[in-house]
Design a protein around this motif. Structure first.
Motif, mmCIF file in Angstrom:
data_model
loop_
_atom_site.group_PDB
_atom_site.id
_atom_site.type_symbol
_atom_site.label_atom_id
_atom_site.label_comp_id
_atom_site.label_asym_id
_atom_site.label_seq_id
_atom_site.Cartn_x
_atom_site.Cartn_y
_atom_site.Cartn_z
ATOM 1 N N SER A 51 -0.088 3.022 3.980
ATOM 2 C CA SER A 51 1.194 2.327 3.979
ATOM 3 C C SER A 51 1.734 2.122 5.386
ATOM 4 O O SER A 51 1.320 2.795 6.331
ATOM 5 N N GLU A 85 9.081 3.615 -2.626
ATOM 6 C CA GLU A 85 8.738 4.284 -3.871
ATOM 7 C C GLU A 85 9.777 3.965 -4.962
ATOM 8 O O GLU A 85 9.426 3.725 -6.127
ATOM 9 N N ALA A 125 0.830 -1.209 0.000
ATOM 10 C CA ALA A 125 0.000 0.000 0.000
ATOM 11 C C ALA A 125 0.861 1.254 0.000
ATOM 12 O O ALA A 125 2.000 1.254 0.457
ATOM 13 N N ARG A 126 0.307 2.340 -0.502
ATOM 14 C CA ARG A 126 1.004 3.612 -0.554
ATOM 15 C C ARG A 126 0.185 4.671 0.181
ATOM 16 O O ARG A 126 -0.993 4.491 0.459
ATOM 17 N N GLY A 127 0.818 5.799 0.470
ATOM 18 C CA GLY A 127 0.103 6.908 1.100
ATOM 19 C C GLY A 127 -0.302 6.619 2.533
ATOM 20 O O GLY A 127 0.445 5.972 3.289
ATOM 21 N N ASP A 128 -1.503 7.059 2.911
ATOM 22 C CA ASP A 128 -1.965 6.922 4.296
ATOM 23 C C ASP A 128 -2.143 5.478 4.721
ATOM 24 O O ASP A 128 -2.144 5.173 5.908
ATOM 25 N N ASP A 176 5.075 6.531 10.924
ATOM 26 C CA ASP A 176 5.270 7.964 11.139
ATOM 27 C C ASP A 176 4.266 8.558 12.119
ATOM 28 O O ASP A 176 4.554 9.562 12.780
ATOM 29 N N ASN A 177 3.103 7.950 12.192
ATOM 30 C CA ASN A 177 2.056 8.461 13.090
ATOM 31 C C ASN A 177 1.983 7.693 14.407
ATOM 32 O O ASN A 177 1.024 7.827 15.172
ATOM 33 N N SER A 235 3.426 5.264 6.697
ATOM 34 C CA SER A 235 2.490 6.233 7.293
ATOM 35 C C SER A 235 2.093 5.799 8.703
ATOM 36 O O SER A 235 2.029 6.624 9.625
#
Length: 223
Positions: A97, A206, A92-95, A103-104, A100
């Motif tokens: 992934s 990426e 998955a990419r973006g939120d 990072d959160n 993500s």
């Protein structure tokens, strides 16, 4: 007499209220998924604590403590495994992934490079422990480990007797790519394994996706 009986029966019927029973049904796979789905917060909370604890220890030491880096890498690997078990998609990419999610999380303060270095050291700990000229792993820097790991990942190339034919093949390989791939090209699995390791150790997610796309566009399979 008949009319009275009929009236009585009608009154009794009118006093009855219809009752409907509603059953909530779930199939076997839904019940199994609900029972087996892990609590991601509980699973990863102590692992986050381990990462934080070891990053604090690194900051307190003048020299890089590789044992701390390994503990961080092992924990991040487990955090990712728990995330996947909880339904996370590693592609998955973006939120959505893992990057993500990380990072959160409680360890969002870590840079991508530190995360990558920690995981690399943890996965290649056997190589790190065999590095010569050191009595204590804590005396080594991360850069020294990365160089040793990179060197260990290079496949051993067997050098046969030089002939005019092999010289021509080597020249052709260098002309096409700028790299001597003649020995590796005889073993697709070994070549693929080498490229895969290099891509995993050096590229971000990426960059990996871009590499796979580019490779797919240039490889032609004749039917």
């Amino acid at each position: 007499m008949a009319n009275t009986a009929k009236k009585t029966a009608t009154n009794k019927t009118a006093t009855k209220t219809a009752q409907k029973v509603v059953n909530i049904k779930t199939n076997k796979s839904q019940r199994k998924a609900k029972a087996e789905k892990p609590d991601l917060g509980k699973l990863n909370s102590p692992l986050f604590d381990t990462v934080i604890d070891n990053t604090e220890k690194l900051a307190q030491n003048a020299k890089t403590g590789l044992s701390y880096w390994k503990a961080i890498g092992d924990s991040i690997i487990s955090i990712r495994a728990n995330w996947i078990a909880n339904g996370g998609d590693i592609k998955a990419r973006g939120d959505a992934s893992f990057a993500s999610y990380r990072d959160n999380s409680a360890i969002g303060f870590m840079s991508k490079q530190d995360v990558s270095d920690a995981v690399l050291i943890a996965k290649n700990w056997a190589v790190v422990t065999k590095i010569d000229n050191t009595e204590s792993l804590n005396g080594l820097g991360v850069s020294a480990c990365k160089k040793a790991i990179k060197a260990a990942q290079k496949p051993a190339q067997k050098q046969g007797p030089a002939t005019s034919a092999t010289s021509k093949k080597k020249a052709d390989a260098k002309a096409d790519t700028g790299i001597d791939l003649s020995s590796l090209m005889t073993d697709p699995k070994a070549f693929g394994a080498m490229i895969g390791k290099l891509v995993n150790s050096k590229y971000t997610d990426e960059q990996k996706a871009a590499f796979v796309k580019a490779a797919g566009e240039h490889i032609i399979i004749k039917k």
